[in-house]
Design a protein around this motif. Structure first.
Motif, short mmCIF file in Angstrom:
data_model
loop_
_atom_site.label_atom_id
_atom_site.label_comp_id
_atom_site.label_asym_id
_atom_site.label_seq_id
_atom_site.Cartn_x
_atom_site.Cartn_y
_atom_site.Cartn_z
N UNK A 1 -17.54 -0.17 -11.70
CA UNK A 1 -17.00 0.71 -12.74
C UNK A 1 -16.30 1.94 -12.17
N UNK A 2 -16.21 2.04 -10.87
CA UNK A 2 -15.59 3.21 -10.23
C UNK A 2 -14.10 3.32 -10.56
N UNK A 3 -13.61 4.54 -10.44
CA UNK A 3 -12.18 4.80 -10.35
C UNK A 3 -11.96 5.40 -8.96
N UNK A 4 -11.04 4.80 -8.20
CA UNK A 4 -10.83 5.23 -6.82
C UNK A 4 -9.41 5.75 -6.62
N UNK A 5 -9.32 6.90 -6.01
CA UNK A 5 -8.05 7.45 -5.57
C UNK A 5 -7.93 7.12 -4.08
N UNK A 6 -6.96 6.28 -3.74
CA UNK A 6 -6.80 5.81 -2.36
C UNK A 6 -5.57 6.45 -1.75
N UNK A 7 -5.79 7.34 -0.78
CA UNK A 7 -4.70 8.13 -0.21
C UNK A 7 -4.50 7.82 1.26
N UNK A 8 -3.23 7.66 1.65
CA UNK A 8 -2.90 7.46 3.06
C UNK A 8 -1.50 8.02 3.32
N UNK A 9 -1.25 8.44 4.55
CA UNK A 9 0.06 9.03 4.85
C UNK A 9 1.08 7.99 5.30
N UNK A 10 0.65 6.75 5.50
CA UNK A 10 1.53 5.72 6.03
C UNK A 10 1.89 4.70 4.96
N UNK A 11 3.17 4.56 4.67
CA UNK A 11 3.60 3.69 3.58
C UNK A 11 3.34 2.21 3.87
N UNK A 12 3.48 1.80 5.13
CA UNK A 12 3.24 0.40 5.47
C UNK A 12 1.78 0.01 5.26
N UNK A 13 0.87 0.90 5.62
CA UNK A 13 -0.56 0.63 5.40
C UNK A 13 -0.85 0.57 3.90
N UNK A 14 -0.26 1.49 3.14
CA UNK A 14 -0.46 1.49 1.69
C UNK A 14 0.08 0.21 1.05
N UNK A 15 1.19 -0.29 1.58
CA UNK A 15 1.74 -1.54 1.04
C UNK A 15 0.75 -2.68 1.23
N UNK A 16 0.11 -2.73 2.40
CA UNK A 16 -0.91 -3.76 2.64
C UNK A 16 -2.11 -3.55 1.73
N UNK A 17 -2.47 -2.30 1.51
CA UNK A 17 -3.58 -1.99 0.62
C UNK A 17 -3.29 -2.41 -0.81
N UNK A 18 -2.06 -2.18 -1.26
CA UNK A 18 -1.69 -2.56 -2.62
C UNK A 18 -1.82 -4.07 -2.82
N UNK A 19 -1.39 -4.85 -1.83
CA UNK A 19 -1.51 -6.30 -1.91
C UNK A 19 -2.98 -6.70 -2.04
N UNK A 20 -3.84 -6.07 -1.23
CA UNK A 20 -5.27 -6.41 -1.28
C UNK A 20 -5.87 -6.08 -2.66
N UNK A 21 -5.55 -4.92 -3.18
CA UNK A 21 -6.11 -4.50 -4.46
C UNK A 21 -5.57 -5.35 -5.61
N UNK A 22 -4.30 -5.66 -5.56
CA UNK A 22 -3.72 -6.51 -6.61
C UNK A 22 -4.30 -7.92 -6.57
N UNK A 23 -4.43 -8.47 -5.37
CA UNK A 23 -4.99 -9.81 -5.23
C UNK A 23 -6.43 -9.88 -5.74
N UNK A 24 -7.15 -8.77 -5.63
CA UNK A 24 -8.54 -8.73 -6.08
C UNK A 24 -8.65 -8.40 -7.57
N UNK A 25 -7.52 -8.14 -8.22
CA UNK A 25 -7.54 -7.81 -9.65
C UNK A 25 -8.12 -6.44 -9.93
N UNK A 26 -7.95 -5.49 -9.00
CA UNK A 26 -8.57 -4.18 -9.12
C UNK A 26 -7.57 -3.05 -9.32
N UNK A 27 -6.30 -3.40 -9.50
CA UNK A 27 -5.26 -2.39 -9.51
C UNK A 27 -5.43 -1.37 -10.64
N UNK A 28 -6.06 -1.74 -11.74
CA UNK A 28 -6.26 -0.80 -12.85
C UNK A 28 -7.29 0.27 -12.51
#
Length: 248
Positions: free
Chosen positions: A78-105
């Protein structure tokens, strides 16, 4: 750039940006290989140390590919997570992981600076960070910022590589980092980036010295746990009611 020559904070930031841009796509696989599969258990332990509850809001500082974020949501869906990073390439990989897991909301991904977190005081119920402190320009500044944005009574937890002290194991570990890791880096065709890993650990203070930084900032119950023979350390502390940071 020679990794031994950082004249300013900006120099280190630029170098580290390049490192993570180069390794973003292989970051998770290499972490698992280099840790012999222990990285999952380290993150599991670290998330438990936060004592998070239902519907809380958590900050993942230098979230990278969001493996830490995903583990937090596994333990408390039930958490809401703010995920912060300074590197756009790492964040792009993170977005894929979160979307694939159905957690993007439940996750808000933000490109930002750990040295100057873009949040108001007392915003989060807890904060965490994994394998980032070796790469930041100023450890104390980042810990100060994490304390500032977490509510009094909330936990801050940091997982980072450490320096084993047990005789025999210490020498074996140092040999691995100094001689085996560079070979793996060459096999990955990114020797310069993986050369930074042992160098960053060499520069990083001992876990007992890091604890003194936590104490100097006024964290309550500040302590650390050594895992897997001291390969990593999990530092934790509670934001006090009248913290140094919140009363600047």
């Amino acid at each position: 750039m020679n990794t031994k020559e950082f004249k300013t904070y900006a120099d280190k930031e630029q170098f580290v940006q390049g490192v993570f841009s180069n390794i973003a796509k292989n970051y998770d696989l290499m972490n698992t290989v280099l840790s012999f599969g222990q990285d999952y258990f380290w993150r599991k332990f670290s998330v438990k140390a936060m004592n998070i509850g239902p519907h809380q809001r958590v900050l993942d500082v230098a979230c990278g590919t969001c493996v830490f974020t995903k583990e937090a949501l596994r333990q408390e869906p039930t958490l809401k997570v703010e995920a912060l990073d300074f590197n756009s390439e790492m964040l792009d990989q993170g977005r894929v992981r979160i979307e694939d897991a159905g957690l993007i909301d439940q996750v808000n991904l933000v490109q930002g600076d750990a040295m100057a977190l873009p949040y108001a005081d007392n915003t989060f119920d807890a904060a965490m960070s994994g394998f980032a402190m070796r790469n930041v320009p100023d450890i104390k500044q980042v810990l100060s910022e994490m304390q500032r944005v977490v509510k009094p009574g909330g936990k801050v937890v940091v997982l980072e590589l450490a320096k084993p002290s047990m005789f025999g194991f210490k020498q074996l570990y140092n040999f691995y980092f100094s001689y085996i890791l560079p070979i793996i880096g060459k096999l990955s065709k990114d020797n310069s980036s993986y050369a930074w890993l042992p160098e960053s650990l060499r520069r990083y203070p001992h876990q007992s010295e890091i604890l003194e930084i936590w104490k100097s900032l006024g964290y309550e119950n500040a302590t650390y746990h050594e895992l897997t023979g001291g390969i990593v350390a999990v530092h934790e502390g509670v934001v006090p009611e009248n913290s140094i940071v919140n009363n600047k």
